[in-house]
Design an enzyme around this catalytic site. Structure first.
Site, PDB file in Angstrom:
ATOM      1  N   ASP A  34      64.391  -5.011 -23.216  1.00  0.00           N
ATOM      2  CA  ASP A  34      64.481  -4.771 -21.771  1.00  0.00           C
ATOM      3  C   ASP A  34      65.901  -4.315 -21.428  1.00  0.00           C
ATOM      4  O   ASP A  34      66.857  -5.065 -21.628  1.00  0.00           O
ATOM      5  CB  ASP A  34      64.125  -6.079 -21.041  1.00  0.00           C
ATOM      6  CG  ASP A  34      64.343  -5.978 -19.549  1.00  0.00           C
ATOM      7  OD1 ASP A  34      64.391  -4.838 -19.035  1.00  0.00           O
ATOM      8  OD2 ASP A  34      64.473  -7.039 -18.899  1.00  0.00           O
TER       9      ASP A  34
ATOM     10  N   ASP B  10      64.554  -6.708 -15.842  1.00  0.00           N
ATOM     11  CA  ASP B  10      63.374  -7.114 -15.060  1.00  0.00           C
ATOM     12  C   ASP B  10      62.397  -7.947 -15.885  1.00  0.00           C
ATOM     13  O   ASP B  10      61.301  -8.279 -15.428  1.00  0.00           O
ATOM     14  CB  ASP B  10      62.678  -5.897 -14.432  1.00  0.00           C
ATOM     15  CG  ASP B  10      62.063  -4.971 -15.482  1.00  0.00           C
ATOM     16  OD1 ASP B  10      62.236  -5.230 -16.704  1.00  0.00           O
ATOM     17  OD2 ASP B  10      61.416  -3.975 -15.087  1.00  0.00           O
TER      18      ASP B  10
ATOM     19  N   ASP C 117      61.372  -1.729 -22.006  1.00  0.00           N
ATOM     20  CA  ASP C 117      61.268  -0.396 -21.414  1.00  0.00           C
ATOM     21  C   ASP C 117      61.772   0.669 -22.377  1.00  0.00           C
ATOM     22  O   ASP C 117      62.237   0.369 -23.470  1.00  0.00           O
ATOM     23  CB  ASP C 117      62.017  -0.350 -20.074  1.00  0.00           C
ATOM     24  CG  ASP C 117      63.429  -0.924 -20.189  1.00  0.00           C
ATOM     25  OD1 ASP C 117      64.104  -0.607 -21.190  1.00  0.00           O
ATOM     26  OD2 ASP C 117      63.844  -1.709 -19.307  1.00  0.00           O
TER      27      ASP C 117
ATOM     28  N   ASP D 260      49.898   6.233 -28.211  1.00  0.00           N
ATOM     29  CA  ASP D 260      48.602   5.570 -28.186  1.00  0.00           C
ATOM     30  C   ASP D 260      47.672   6.392 -27.290  1.00  0.00           C
ATOM     31  O   ASP D 260      48.015   6.699 -26.144  1.00  0.00           O
ATOM     32  CB  ASP D 260      48.749   4.142 -27.635  1.00  0.00           C
ATOM     33  CG  ASP D 260      47.878   3.159 -28.384  1.00  0.00           C
ATOM     34  OD1 ASP D 260      46.681   3.430 -28.501  1.00  0.00           O
ATOM     35  OD2 ASP D 260      48.403   2.122 -28.835  1.00  0.00           O
TER      36      ASP D 260
ATOM     37  N   ASP E 156      42.799   4.539 -29.899  1.00  0.00           N
ATOM     38  CA  ASP E 156      42.226   3.232 -29.594  1.00  0.00           C
ATOM     39  C   ASP E 156      40.699   3.241 -29.752  1.00  0.00           C
ATOM     40  O   ASP E 156      40.030   4.146 -29.225  1.00  0.00           O
ATOM     41  CB  ASP E 156      42.598   2.897 -28.143  1.00  0.00           C
ATOM     42  CG  ASP E 156      42.357   1.446 -27.785  1.00  0.00           C
ATOM     43  OD1 ASP E 156      43.091   0.589 -28.293  1.00  0.00           O
ATOM     44  OD2 ASP E 156      41.431   1.182 -26.991  1.00  0.00           O
TER      45      ASP E 156
ATOM     46  N   GLU F  40      41.695   3.796 -34.632  1.00  0.00           N
ATOM     47  CA  GLU F  40      41.321   2.377 -34.729  1.00  0.00           C
ATOM     48  C   GLU F  40      39.795   2.308 -34.797  1.00  0.00           C
ATOM     49  O   GLU F  40      39.107   2.880 -33.942  1.00  0.00           O
ATOM     50  CB  GLU F  40      41.836   1.623 -33.504  1.00  0.00           C
ATOM     51  CG  GLU F  40      41.675   0.124 -33.668  1.00  0.00           C
ATOM     52  CD  GLU F  40      41.711  -0.646 -32.369  1.00  0.00           C
ATOM     53  OE1 GLU F  40      42.032  -1.837 -32.398  1.00  0.00           O
ATOM     54  OE2 GLU F  40      41.401  -0.059 -31.299  1.00  0.00           O
TER      55      GLU F  40
ATOM     56  N   HIS G 191      49.639  -5.653 -32.508  1.00  0.00           N
ATOM     57  CA  HIS G 191      49.712  -6.364 -31.232  1.00  0.00           C
ATOM     58  C   HIS G 191      48.450  -7.157 -30.917  1.00  0.00           C
ATOM     59  O   HIS G 191      48.407  -7.879 -29.936  1.00  0.00           O
ATOM     60  CB  HIS G 191      49.984  -5.356 -30.118  1.00  0.00           C
ATOM     61  CG  HIS G 191      48.842  -4.388 -29.961  1.00  0.00           C
ATOM     62  ND1 HIS G 191      48.510  -3.449 -30.927  1.00  0.00           N
ATOM     63  CD2 HIS G 191      47.930  -4.237 -28.980  1.00  0.00           C
ATOM     64  CE1 HIS G 191      47.452  -2.780 -30.538  1.00  0.00           C
ATOM     65  NE2 HIS G 191      47.079  -3.229 -29.350  1.00  0.00           N
ATOM     66  N   ASP G 192      47.397  -6.980 -31.730  1.00  0.00           N
ATOM     67  CA  ASP G 192      46.144  -7.709 -31.508  1.00  0.00           C
ATOM     68  C   ASP G 192      45.946  -8.854 -32.490  1.00  0.00           C
ATOM     69  O   ASP G 192      44.966  -9.598 -32.375  1.00  0.00           O
ATOM     70  CB  ASP G 192      44.939  -6.762 -31.689  1.00  0.00           C
ATOM     71  CG  ASP G 192      44.861  -5.709 -30.607  1.00  0.00           C
ATOM     72  OD1 ASP G 192      45.334  -5.958 -29.481  1.00  0.00           O
ATOM     73  OD2 ASP G 192      44.329  -4.623 -30.899  1.00  0.00           O
TER      74      ASP G 192
HETATM   75  C1  NOJ Z   1      42.215  -2.070 -29.061  1.00  0.00           C
HETATM   76  C2  NOJ Z   1      43.612  -2.360 -28.641  1.00  0.00           C
HETATM   77  O1  NOJ Z   1      44.433  -2.452 -29.765  1.00  0.00           O
HETATM   78  C3  NOJ Z   1      43.564  -3.639 -27.843  1.00  0.00           C
HETATM   79  O2  NOJ Z   1      44.836  -4.132 -27.571  1.00  0.00           O
HETATM   80  C4  NOJ Z   1      42.774  -3.367 -26.593  1.00  0.00           C
HETATM   81  O3  NOJ Z   1      42.610  -4.581 -25.901  1.00  0.00           O
HETATM   82  C5  NOJ Z   1      41.404  -2.790 -26.889  1.00  0.00           C
HETATM   83  N1  NOJ Z   1      41.436  -1.790 -27.901  1.00  0.00           N
HETATM   84  C6  NOJ Z   1      40.835  -2.164 -25.664  1.00  0.00           C
HETATM   85  O4  NOJ Z   1      41.596  -1.020 -25.334  1.00  0.00           O
END
Ligand code: NOJ
Length: 563
Positions: A21, A25, A29, A98, A200, A261, A337-338
């Site tokens: 950041d 905030d 960013d 993305d 995605d 993905e 990130h998932d």
């Molecule tokens: C896959 C993404 O990596 C995830 O973070 C997202 O929640 C879902 N697709 C829906 O876009």
């Protein structure tokens, strides 16, 4: 033909909200990213993949986009973007954006228009169905983020489909105008100079039912409740056609890295889609290895926890290595990130944190494919210590906790334990830069608290310590660029049935390398019929070069060049 630079590249994923950041905030960013490019250059990565930076109501961490051609004000301006991209290119780092076009935000102007009337020109950009005979949703499908996949739109009397949150309506790819819009926005970013896309849930854009016209209920895994439906709505029959069209219309005119993905993807689809002649994308993110620590076919999906059996992991990754060899290309990842942090999920995040983080890196970076490093993985960052459900920021966890405990009678402690193991906030705590307050991520209040272990785990300390996880990644990344055997060598699994050790060979011409990984804290003894010529990289000091009755130390890993 230009050499495929993406085959010898290592990609670094940034989740912008949690990276750095610059303006206090509490939200990461673009200027923050630009300020850390020297760090990425030191690490040696070739490509950055940025999770979404577009305007978004942020129902799903930016994966719900309301304008595909702009920058979210909280991340900065288009001028900040141009500056960041120029600075990346100056350092020889490429940028992958993305591309989230299976769905939009419900606040995207296309959807706002679509809601105005059934004959609005944008209505058919989305997927609408009449209510079932009882007035309820058309099918029994459960969305990825809990609840029905169907949301009723009272003013027009129809349901729209959303496989994720109700604020993420599915785009209708059967409509050629939708596909042309997607091609247009891809060209917009490519003309700005970006170097590719991570797409995605791209294998959800073609849906089986959309072609045969019928909607079928999903099989009942949890009587009386909604049912998981992913397999019914992924990998539809027009997927390859849509992607080939995208290749023809857009990708063939640029020099890009593309990674799709693809939940539920099989090896056959992997070959089909990534074959250089007849496919469309460079590689996929397949999910099979991410599913091995969940009970298969369980109604609770990823939340039904199961201990990983290393033999399953070996069999799975080997199937993909062998299956795509010479026919397509693999992506290599253990985190993003998932997903939870790899060192907490597959390693040991206490006593052997450093050793096991290096072991996992050795395992992955030794394989054929393009490795992905998710921010903080190169520091051995760990899962978040959730004390209660109040520590959840991600809607997936929040919704699951609520529906599991309130509707399905699952004990709160069981639901919370599942979140500790699999919750996406594990990976989304802010990046740990130094030992200052909030780990140097922000001078304000971070949007979600930093992991309290930041005084011990941060990049400043890692950079100073030549034995750190960071420097180990740096060496692995440099090796991939210097050693064609790591990029192109043939993969061959050894010791398939060994319950503790993952070992494989890579061979190219006269070069033969052995990658050896002790996956656990024990001390297994190995006897392998090879002579070591050189220890290329290892996470312990040498204990001799003999592979005869060799005792592996806890989480020991090495890449060995063989005679
Ligand atoms: C896959 C993404 O990596 C995830 O973070 C997202 O929640 C879902 N697709 C829906 O876009």
């Amino acid at each position: 033909m230009a050499p495929a630079w993406w085959k010898s590249s290592v990609v670094y994923q940034i989740y912008p909200r949690s990276f750095c950041d610059s303006n206090g905030d509490g939200v990461g960013d673009l200027r923050g990213i630009t300020s850390k490019l020297d760090y990425l250059q030191t690490l040696g990565v070739d490509v950055v993949w940025l999770s979404p930076i577009y305007p978004s109501p942020n129902d799903d961490g930016g994966y719900d986009i309301s304008d595909y051609r702009a920058i979210a004000p909280e991340f900065g301006s288009m001028a900040d973007f141009d500056q960041m991209l120029a600075q990346m290119h100056q350092r020889g780092i490429r940028l992958v954006m993305d591309l989230v076009v299976n769905h939009t935000s419900d606040e995207h102007p296309w959807f706002t228009e679509a809601c105005k009337s059934k004959d609005n020109p944008y209505r058919n950009y989305y997927i609408w169905r009449a209510p079932a005979a009882d007035g309820g949703p058309p099918t029994n499908w459960e969305a990825a983020f809990s609840g029905s996949t169907w949301e009723f739109h009272a003013p027009t009397g129809e349901y729209y489909l959303h496989l994720f949150s109700k604020k993420q309506p599915e785009l209708n790819w059967e409509n050629p105008r939708v596909r042309a819009e997607v091609h247009g926005l891809m060209r917009f970013w490519l003309e700005k100079g970006v170097d590719g896309f991570r797409m995605d849930v791209i294998n959800m854009v073609s849906k089986t039912y959309a072609v045969d016209g019928s909607l079928q209920d999903a099989p009942v895994l949890r009587p009386g409740f909604l049912q998981p439906a992913f397999t019914l709505v992924t990998n539809g029959p027009r997927l390859l056609e849509f992607l080939q069209e995208m290749r023809r219309e857009v990708l063939d005119h640029y020099d890009t890295l593309t990674v799709g993905e693809a939940p539920c993807a099989t090896i056959r689809q992997g070959v089909e889609i990534t074959h250089p002649d007849t496919g469309a994308l460079n590689m996929l993110f397949q999910f099979e290895h991410m599913d091995l620590d969940s009970v298969p076919g369980h109604g609770e999906g990823k939340w039904a926890l199961k201990t990983l059996d290393l033999r399953d992991l070996k069999a799975c990754l080997t199937r993909w290595q062998d299956g795509l060899a010479g026919q397509g290309w693999n992506s290599l990842y253990l985190g993003n990130h998932d997903q939870p942090r790899p060192v907490s999920r597959f390693g040991n995040d206490s006593t052997y944190r450093v050793e096991s983080a290096k072991m996992l890196a050795t395992l992955l970076h030794g394989m054929q494919g393009t490795p992905y490093v998710y921010q903080g993985e190169e520091l051995g960052m760990t899962n978040k210590p959730y004390a209660s459900e109040a520590d959840c920021y991600d809607l997936e966890s929040i919704n699951m906790y609520r529906s599991a405990t309130q509707e399905r009678g699952i004990a709160p402690e069981v639901a919370l334990q599942a979140i500790r193991s699999k919750g996406r906030d594990n990976a989304r705590t802010p990046m740990q830069w130094n030992a200052n307050s909030h780990a140097g991520f922000t001078t304000g209040t971070p949007w979600q608290p930093v992991n309290p272990n930041y005084p011990q785990i941060h990049s400043q300390a890692a950079l100073l310590d030549t034995n750190s996880v960071f420097h180990y990644y740096r060496q692995l990344i440099a090796l991939r660029k210097a050693q064609p055997v790591l990029v192109h060598g043939r993969y061959q699994l050894l010791l398939a049935e060994h319950p503790e050790v993952y070992a494989y060979l890579r061979t190219l011409g006269d070069e033969r390398w052995l990658v050896l990984c002790n996956f656990y804290g024990g001390t297994p003894v190995l006897d392998l019929p090879y002579q070591v010529a050189q220890r290329v990289i290892a996470n312990y000091p040498s204990a001799g070069t003999s592979l005869h009755n060799m005792v592996l130390r806890p989480f020991e890993a090495a890449m060995l060049r063989l005679e």
